[in-house]
Design an enzyme around this catalytic site. Sequence first.
Site, short mmCIF file in Angstrom:
data_model
loop_
_atom_site.label_atom_id
_atom_site.label_comp_id
_atom_site.label_asym_id
_atom_site.label_seq_id
_atom_site.Cartn_x
_atom_site.Cartn_y
_atom_site.Cartn_z
N PHE A 136 0.84 -1.21 0.00
CA PHE A 136 0.00 0.00 0.00
C PHE A 136 0.87 1.25 0.00
CE2 PHE A 136 -2.47 -3.41 1.91
CZ PHE A 136 -3.60 -3.40 1.11
N HIS A 137 1.84 1.26 -0.90
CA HIS A 137 2.64 2.46 -1.09
C HIS A 137 3.29 2.41 -2.47
CE1 HIS A 137 5.81 -0.28 0.60
NE2 HIS A 137 6.45 0.21 -0.43
N ALA A 138 3.86 3.54 -2.85
CA ALA A 138 4.66 3.61 -4.09
C ALA A 138 5.99 4.26 -3.74
CB ALA A 138 3.92 4.43 -5.14
N ARG A 183 2.00 -0.55 -5.00
CA ARG A 183 2.02 -2.01 -4.88
C ARG A 183 1.30 -2.50 -3.63
NH1 ARG A 183 7.55 -1.54 -4.23
NH2 ARG A 183 7.23 0.05 -5.78
#
Length: 219
Positions: A136-138, A183
């Site tokens: 839950f981040h990029a 992702r």
Amino acid sequence: MTIKELKIEDPYSIVDEINKSFAVPELECVFWCVSKNDSDSLDFYESRGFHKVVDIPADILKDHADRDDLVWFASLRGDQLSIPEAVAGCKVVKLQTIATMDSGELSFFEENSDIPFDIKRIYYISKVPEGKRRGFHAHKDLKQLLFCPYGRILLTLENKSGREEIELSDPSVGVIIETPTWREMTWLQKDSVLCVAASEFYSMDDYIRDYDEFKAYLS
Ligand code: TYD
């Protein structure tokens, strides 16, 4: 170990032949050979990431003793046979792999040749319960190779190319992320391990952890 030699008439049927063979539960390895002069077939097998093997049993080689032109391939149960070229525009790669028929496989990659960046950091995520989701981040600038050396992990990627998922379950398959990509990872199997080779040292500032902020960053 139960093994089976495949007779391949048409190289393009290889995935079907392998799948049909592994319907037999005790089978662990299938193998086949091709003449090194049959460059079309050889190119096809190599481009699809099938692994060459070196430890073909002597009694099998004896049956082909009149041939010194054969290249041998094998597929072990669990190999991911049909992988896409890309997922959400990120390249899916078959890592170089030394396969044996009865002692498993060894996969490897080197910076700037097998993967397109210097490796400054390796990290891995383990001991994750089945069903758990992480990520839950990029990242803004970080380049990464993600692979699953053990277990089954569903990787969801989203970027300018769209949102797509791929199941990672073969230690010789990796995904290269080179552009800002959101992702999410779902652990499909307890104790699966996600391993990452990264182009930079850890930097909190490179993370985008808010989905709306990520969407704004992309536009
Ligand atoms: P994070 O990248 O958010 O993991 P996931 O995407 O699986 O949720 O990292 C989790 C924590 O670990 C976070 O506090 C940052 C820290 N961390 C480091 O200190 N160094 C590293 O190299 C990495 C990847 C994470």
